[in-house]
Design an enzyme around this catalytic site. Sequence first.
Site, PDB file in Angstrom:
ATOM      1  N   HIS A  57      -8.753   6.279 -12.015  1.00 34.69           N
ATOM      2  CA  HIS A  57      -9.049   5.707 -13.348  1.00 34.69           C
ATOM      3  C   HIS A  57      -7.809   5.030 -13.896  1.00 34.69           C
ATOM      4  CE1 HIS A  57     -11.495   5.676 -17.161  1.00 34.69           C
ATOM      5  NE2 HIS A  57     -10.315   5.237 -17.556  1.00 34.69           N
ATOM      6  N   HIS A  59      -6.223   1.068 -15.876  1.00 34.92           N
ATOM      7  CA  HIS A  59      -6.497  -0.216 -16.555  1.00 34.92           C
ATOM      8  C   HIS A  59      -5.407  -1.205 -16.152  1.00 34.92           C
ATOM      9  CE1 HIS A  59      -9.736   1.243 -19.244  1.00 34.92           C
ATOM     10  NE2 HIS A  59      -9.132   2.397 -19.013  1.00 34.92           N
ATOM     11  N   GLN A 152     -15.565  -3.411 -22.763  1.00 35.71           N
ATOM     12  CA  GLN A 152     -14.732  -2.507 -23.561  1.00 35.71           C
ATOM     13  C   GLN A 152     -15.132  -2.461 -25.037  1.00 35.71           C
ATOM     14  OE1 GLN A 152     -10.770  -2.799 -22.196  1.00 35.71           O
ATOM     15  NE2 GLN A 152      -9.874  -1.537 -23.775  1.00 35.71           N
ATOM     16  N   HIS A 210     -16.584   5.136 -19.209  1.00 35.18           N
ATOM     17  CA  HIS A 210     -15.841   5.866 -20.225  1.00 35.18           C
ATOM     18  C   HIS A 210     -16.918   6.581 -21.041  1.00 35.18           C
ATOM     19  CE1 HIS A 210     -12.654   3.180 -19.058  1.00 35.18           C
ATOM     20  NE2 HIS A 210     -11.817   3.770 -19.880  1.00 35.18           N
ATOM     21  N   GLU A 213     -15.340   9.762 -24.884  1.00 41.09           N
ATOM     22  CA  GLU A 213     -13.891   9.892 -25.085  1.00 41.09           C
ATOM     23  C   GLU A 213     -13.668  10.021 -26.584  1.00 41.09           C
ATOM     24  OE1 GLU A 213     -11.469   6.705 -23.631  1.00 41.09           O
ATOM     25  OE2 GLU A 213      -9.616   7.864 -23.839  1.00 41.09           O
ATOM     26  N   ASP A 309      -5.025   6.532 -16.063  1.00 42.76           N
ATOM     27  CA  ASP A 309      -5.537   5.719 -17.168  1.00 42.76           C
ATOM     28  C   ASP A 309      -4.605   4.576 -17.552  1.00 42.76           C
ATOM     29  OD1 ASP A 309      -7.510   4.971 -18.918  1.00 42.76           O
ATOM     30  OD2 ASP A 309      -7.189   6.580 -20.350  1.00 42.76           O
TER      31      ASP A 309
HETATM   32 FE   FE2 Z   1      -9.751   4.450 -19.507  1.00 36.68          FE
END
Ligand code: FE2
Length: 431
Positions: A57, A59, A152, A210, A213, A309
Amino acid sequence: MFDLIVKNAALPNGRTGLDIACKGGTIAAVEPGISAEAREVIDAAGYLVSPPFVDPHFHMDATLSLGTPRMNVSGTLLEGISLWGELKTQQGIDDIIDRALRYCDLAVSMGIGAIRSHVDTCDADLKGVQALLEVRAQVRDYIDLQLVAFPQDGVLRDPEALQTTLRALDMGVDVVGGIPHFERTMADGAQSVRLLCEIAAERGLMVDMHCDESDDPLSRHIETLAYETQRLGLQGRVTGSHLTSMHSMDNYYVSKLIPLMAEAGVNSIPNPLINIMLQGRHDTYPKRRGQTRVRELRDAGIPVGFGSDCVMDPWYSMGRADMLDVAFMGLHVGQLSSRADMAWCFDAVTENSARIMGLEGYGLDTGCAADLVVLQARDKIEAIRLRAHRLAVVRKGNVIARNAPVVTDLALRGRPATLDPAAYAPTTDTA
Ligand code: FE2
């Protein structure tokens, strides 16, 4: 004649004194005392040799952007989100490629062999997607980069997001992502899960969302994700990332939820570093921990992999591509301190994550890809304790990164001179 032999290795399964012979990009033999010739020989000197670290995971479209266009001065999620909004409009495709390639260099040096990166698809030009498809091609020889189409701003909340996400998948992005807890209502969140899982089922793709969260115990989109996984026959191909609301959920509800997830074959990816930093921010004291119920998920048979992440981006100023930092934090936050639990945290950044990503040929058995990391530690627990130095990184039988062992020369009167941090490993431990 082998291409490479790694001599005197300790393996993650606790076996010691083994040689690993590689030929034609695969592991040809794992046994003691291989005496055949090889183009290159590495003496592991009894240290741990592992398959590569796997970050399930990440970005990569935001990484290493810290300070661009300005710093996240408060260090909060909200400032991070507004910063990402600014950065997205300003950065060009070449900027993203340049940063991502620099990150991949760092990742290789830290023994990472595979990364699943989410890429923001809420962008009419899909700059991040174009950039990371190019990066995926450029790093193919040394990193398996799997991309997730990640709307996102919410696939329903952003009116353009469905079309841009479909375009990203048409362009070759591998996995369908989502963010149900960011949609306007719980109902929209559930609808987004349905919609995105149907897209994945139609296209034969994996899903990684996701999911929840949040610290809101009523954020229960993981329930819908498990339901849709089962309804659409996606067992084993769907992952809930973060799942932090589960930390705060009612225990009775969780006693129903986790078996449903196990039955549906859903995977889970907690991200200990970022979530211990960002969750619980609305609490005074006591403050909740920002990690899902790792032990309970694992004990129910749900695959759990730890992700990193973020590294030096709008949301997180720390990070150095070290999956052992991730395991170290996951171990502490989850109070995973038994010998077996600590060793399992190493699996969470290696074999568990490889399984979740569906990597082929991963492992140390004969016939697996000759992808290895030699660590300056005697076993898995020691590797986490020391965030062990990477002595060598091997890809397809070739050494692609190398470091001298870390030792310290002491200049103390009457004391011996050279200190190896791994010399403190317990001699009786077989974990
Ligand atoms: Fe993430």
